[in-house]
Design a protein around this motif. Structure first.
Motif, PDB file in Angstrom:
ATOM      1  N   UNK A 153       0.969  -1.089   0.031  1.00  0.00           N
ATOM      2  CA  UNK A 153       0.288  -0.061   0.151  1.00  0.00           C
ATOM      3  C   UNK A 153       0.877   1.445   0.049  1.00  0.00           C
ATOM      4  N   UNK A 154       2.187   1.250  -1.038  1.00  0.00           N
ATOM      5  CA  UNK A 154       2.856   2.111  -1.144  1.00  0.00           C
ATOM      6  C   UNK A 154       2.261   3.124  -1.895  1.00  0.00           C
ATOM      7  N   UNK A 155       2.256   4.368  -1.686  1.00  0.00           N
ATOM      8  CA  UNK A 155       1.722   5.476  -2.496  1.00  0.00           C
ATOM      9  C   UNK A 155       2.723   5.980  -3.956  1.00  0.00           C
ATOM     10  N   UNK A 156       2.419   5.483  -4.756  1.00  0.00           N
ATOM     11  CA  UNK A 156       3.289   5.178  -6.221  1.00  0.00           C
ATOM     12  C   UNK A 156       4.501   6.905  -6.580  1.00  0.00           C
ATOM     13  N   UNK A 157       5.134   6.643  -6.941  1.00  0.00           N
ATOM     14  CA  UNK A 157       5.824   7.890  -7.669  1.00  0.00           C
ATOM     15  C   UNK A 157       4.745   8.352  -8.620  1.00  0.00           C
ATOM     16  N   UNK A 158       4.555   7.826  -9.603  1.00  0.00           N
ATOM     17  CA  UNK A 158       3.547   7.684 -10.384  1.00  0.00           C
ATOM     18  C   UNK A 158       2.662   9.088 -10.086  1.00  0.00           C
ATOM     19  N   UNK A 159       1.649   9.614  -9.109  1.00  0.00           N
ATOM     20  CA  UNK A 159       0.907   9.948  -8.671  1.00  0.00           C
ATOM     21  C   UNK A 159       1.852  11.489  -8.544  1.00  0.00           C
ATOM     22  N   UNK A 160       2.422  11.475  -7.401  1.00  0.00           N
ATOM     23  CA  UNK A 160       3.326  12.785  -7.796  1.00  0.00           C
ATOM     24  C   UNK A 160       4.487  13.101  -8.928  1.00  0.00           C
ATOM     25  N   UNK A 161       4.600  12.018  -9.791  1.00  0.00           N
ATOM     26  CA  UNK A 161       5.392  12.871 -11.468  1.00  0.00           C
ATOM     27  C   UNK A 161       3.547  13.541 -11.666  1.00  0.00           C
TER      28      UNK A 161
ATOM     29  N   UNK B  13      17.037   3.879  -6.467  1.00  0.00           N
ATOM     30  CA  UNK B  13      18.000   3.489  -7.057  1.00  0.00           C
ATOM     31  C   UNK B  13      18.963   4.207  -7.943  1.00  0.00           C
ATOM     32  N   UNK B  14      19.123   3.298  -9.112  1.00  0.00           N
ATOM     33  CA  UNK B  14      19.929   4.491 -10.344  1.00  0.00           C
ATOM     34  C   UNK B  14      19.148   5.087 -10.849  1.00  0.00           C
ATOM     35  N   UNK B  15      17.874   3.844 -12.087  1.00  0.00           N
ATOM     36  CA  UNK B  15      17.136   4.358 -12.871  1.00  0.00           C
ATOM     37  C   UNK B  15      15.990   5.532 -12.167  1.00  0.00           C
ATOM     38  N   UNK B  16      15.652   5.169 -10.768  1.00  0.00           N
ATOM     39  CA  UNK B  16      15.187   6.374 -10.682  1.00  0.00           C
ATOM     40  C   UNK B  16      15.691   7.274 -10.049  1.00  0.00           C
ATOM     41  N   UNK B  17      17.170   7.154 -10.054  1.00  0.00           N
ATOM     42  CA  UNK B  17      17.654   8.715  -9.743  1.00  0.00           C
ATOM     43  C   UNK B  17      17.482   9.460 -10.412  1.00  0.00           C
ATOM     44  N   UNK B  18      18.203   9.299 -11.854  1.00  0.00           N
ATOM     45  CA  UNK B  18      17.871   9.697 -13.363  1.00  0.00           C
ATOM     46  C   UNK B  18      16.350   9.919 -13.968  1.00  0.00           C
ATOM     47  N   UNK B  19      16.085   9.234 -13.439  1.00  0.00           N
ATOM     48  CA  UNK B  19      14.235  10.314 -14.110  1.00  0.00           C
ATOM     49  C   UNK B  19      14.176  11.341 -12.568  1.00  0.00           C
ATOM     50  N   UNK B  20      14.908  11.003 -11.806  1.00  0.00           N
ATOM     51  CA  UNK B  20      14.393  12.601 -10.994  1.00  0.00           C
ATOM     52  C   UNK B  20      15.263  13.819 -11.533  1.00  0.00           C
ATOM     53  N   UNK B  21      16.040  13.156 -12.197  1.00  0.00           N
ATOM     54  CA  UNK B  21      16.947  14.414 -12.530  1.00  0.00           C
ATOM     55  C   UNK B  21      16.057  15.300 -14.187  1.00  0.00           C
ATOM     56  N   UNK B  22      15.429  13.975 -14.533  1.00  0.00           N
ATOM     57  CA  UNK B  22      14.682  14.719 -15.936  1.00  0.00           C
ATOM     58  C   UNK B  22      13.906  15.506 -15.447  1.00  0.00           C
ATOM     59  N   UNK B  23      12.977  14.673 -14.143  1.00  0.00           N
ATOM     60  CA  UNK B  23      11.746  15.932 -13.655  1.00  0.00           C
ATOM     61  C   UNK B  23      12.343  17.366 -12.837  1.00  0.00           C
ATOM     62  N   UNK B  24      13.317  16.790 -12.529  1.00  0.00           N
ATOM     63  CA  UNK B  24      13.835  18.220 -11.235  1.00  0.00           C
ATOM     64  C   UNK B  24      14.224  19.840 -12.590  1.00  0.00           C
ATOM     65  N   UNK B  25      14.656  18.710 -13.488  1.00  0.00           N
ATOM     66  CA  UNK B  25      15.153  19.993 -14.992  1.00  0.00           C
ATOM     67  C   UNK B  25      14.203  21.011 -15.175  1.00  0.00           C
TER      68      UNK B  25
END
Length: 603
Positions: A244-252, A309-321
């Motif tokens: 029952x974890x709130x997926x980061x997809x909602x936040x994206x 993990x590295x994949x999620x870290x790369x995704x956050x870098x793109x969103x932060x830009x």
């Protein structure tokens, strides 16, 4: 059928090398054993599930091992190691202080201390959750802890070091255990999954590791739970659903709505979150963490602070830009304010929805600070209102290239031009504003806080502005338009007097403002004459605020004020009213005789 053992017990560390995430600490303990420099009391501190008790057991087993390996580990083959592994060792005692926290329990422990070890060098006492002991128990234990027999070693373990009395802390070597990082946790879970024959996605193990919040024991327990529900095939979707974890997809998706200012989409996404049964406060906390991650992901220096993990870290870098720093800081502040107000809010859903609406405006210019999303000041929309009829203004290029004498000549025809009817009617009320301007020498004192040339209140003509880059160019010109409304000397005197009522606590300043009056020197420059150095210092220290008050009151930013010490030899322009009267009486015999005749009424 083999009895099932949960992973947290089955894969509990049995050697220093198998301890996860505490390399520096385990190396220190191994070196202490190898050099035979053992303390009589140790205190292991740290949050739950980081390996405190496991390290205590490994340490106790290793110091009694009869044939340690070259790398300092227990051999697990000698009699002492076998007794420990089979839970029948009499040389290693464990006490749970949570349920044995009284004085009698400690006295029984102290009786055991007097018994020497059998077939071993040391007798080790491990006291778990030692902070649960009562003060009386601590005091009973204090003397023995300080000077135990040579064959006794105490290992205390606690999750709340601050609850242990200082006299106990001062007698122990203290080791602080770190929270286990997500990469270390994922690596260990992959090892366990491989040993158990379980298929597990790295992203799913990352979800489990974040859910465990730095505790390896919790991570292994959650791993067993997800493996059972997914039939030994742990996927990201199954981990999200089961935990029952709130997926980061909602936040994206919410971030896209915030960046586009789409309030309806933000509210609908929030409805989806509520429909899935997530708590409002949990959602707010997750949103705040999400913006924090975006902030650290913007800079390559801080991106490593993302525990993922590295994949999620790369995704956050793109969103932060996609986000400006200002937007992210304002979003974090809004989330923090909502979190502070959550407990006292009567309608918590409304509080969250209002926060989401504000977040949709976080990337737009703020009406409060007058700046855009990148922190640049917005230019004012309204121009200075025209109050005096002047000739058509020069173009910007002409104004920048025209010499100062030409500007002065251009102002001359305006002085002789007939005034409009409205101004002609107002002329008698303000005669000081229409006196013909005479050329004067440059002032000897530098104006305090002046704005430089502007609209002349005497002629109505605009003086030539300093060229770009000139030292005289006002710095405020790029941020707002200066006001230059006409005013009279009497209006300035009224504003000066009103300033003395603004701050009643400033008694000394107010007395000076009431005793002395500014007099026009030339143009918009006024001089205030005072009679003592103390008065000069007080007024000079507060001259900026007095000037600003008068400028706002009269809507004219060209007004400047100077303070001069009147010692009897100064210019009449800075004389006080009493000095002017004295001078008139001295120079005019008829006036002096008149004053003598009516002296009682004048005084």
């Amino acid at each position: 059928m083999e009895h099932y053992l949960v992973s947290a017990r089955k894969y509990r560390p049995s050697t220093f090398a198998s301890v996860v995430g505490q390399k520096a600490l385990t190396v220190t303990l191994k070196n202490a054993i190898a050099s035979d420099r053992l303390a009589h009391a140790y205190l292991f501190c740290g949050s739950r599930g980081v390996g405190k008790t496991s390290c205590a057991r490994i340490f106790a087993k290793t110091i009694n091992c009869q044939h340690r390996t070259p790398d300092g580990e227990a051999c697990n083959e000698c009699e002492s190691c076998r007794q420990f592994n089979e839970n029948r060792s009499l040389n290693i005692m464990e006490l749970d202080a949570a349920s044995n926290n009284g004085v009698e329990d400690i006295r029984q422990l102290l009786d055991q201390v007097q018994v020497p070890p059998t077939d071993a060098r040391y007798r080790v006492f491990i006291i778990d959750e030692v902070h649960m002991l009562s003060n009386q128990a601590f005091n009973s234990f204090l003397k023995t802890l300080e000077e135990p027999p040579s064959y006794v070693i105490f290992i205390l373990a606690t999750t709340e070091k601050h609850k242990i009395i200082p006299t106990i802390l001062s007698r122990c070597q203290i080791y602080d255990f770190n929270r286990i990082t997500i990469p270390d946790m994922v690596e260990h879970l992959q090892y366990v999954a491989g040993r158990e024959g379980i298929q597990a996605e790295a992203s799913a193990l990352g979800v489990i590791a974040r859910k465990a919040d730095g505790a390896m024991r919790d991570a292994l327990t959650i791993f067993d739970q997800v493996a059972a529900s997914s039939m030994n095939n742990i996927t990201y979707a199954s981990a999200i659903e089961n935990l029952n974890v709130l997926d980061s997809t909602y936040y994206n998706r919410l971030l896209e709505a915030f960046l586009s200012g789409n309030v309806p989409d933000a509210l609908l996404i929030y409805k989806e979150v509520r429909d899935h049964g997530f708590n409002n406060h949990f959602f707010l906390s997750g949103l705040a963490d999400y913006f924090r991650d975006l902030v650290v992901a913007r800079d390559p220096k801080t991106v490593q602070l993302l525990e993922t993990d590295d994949d999620h870290r790369k995704q956050m870098v793109k969103l932060a830009a996609k986000c400006s720093p200002r937007m992210l800081y304002r979003a974090m502040d809004l989330c923090n304010t909502a979190d502070l107000n959550y407990r006292t809010a009567a309608n918590k859903q409304f509080l969250v929805e209002l926060t989401l609406i504000k977040l949709c405006q976080a990337d737009s210019p703020s009406p409060n600070d007058g700046s855009d999303g990148e922190g640049q000041k917005l230019q004012p929309i309204a121009a200075t209102k025209p109050t005096i009829a002047v000739k058509p203004a020069q173009t910007a290029t002409q104004a920048a290239t025209a010499p100062a004498p030409a500007a002065a000549q251009a102002a001359t025809p305006v002085q002789t031009a007939p005034a409009p009817p409205a101004q002609a009617a107002a002329a008698p009320a303000a005669p000081a504003m229409h006196r013909p301007e005479q050329p004067k020498a440059a002032p000897k004192t530098v104006p305090v806080g002046g704005f430089g040339p502007g609209i002349s209140i005497k002629t109505g003509a605009r003086h030539a502005s300093p060229a770009a880059g000139s030292p005289q160019a006002p710095s405020a010109a790029s941020t707002r338009s200066a006001e230059a409304d006409p005013y009279s000397d009497s209006a300035l005197q009224v504003a000066w007097t009103a300033c003395a009522t603004v701050n009643p606590a400033a008694v000394a300043l107010n007395n000076i403002l009431k005793s002395f009056r500014p007099r026009r020197a030339e143009g918009d420059r006024f001089v205030v004459g005072v009679s003592s150095e103390a008065q000069q210092k007080i007024l000079s220290d507060n001259l900026g605020s007095v000037r600003d008050f008068i400028r706002r009151r009269l809507h004219n930013d060209n007004i400047t004020l100077e303070v001069q010490l009147v010692d009897g030899g100064n210019s009449p322009a800075v004389w006080t009213e009493s000095q002017v009267l004295d001078h008139m009486l001295k120079e005019n015999a008829a006036l002096r005789a008149f004053a003598e005749e009516f002296k009682p009424s004048i005084s």
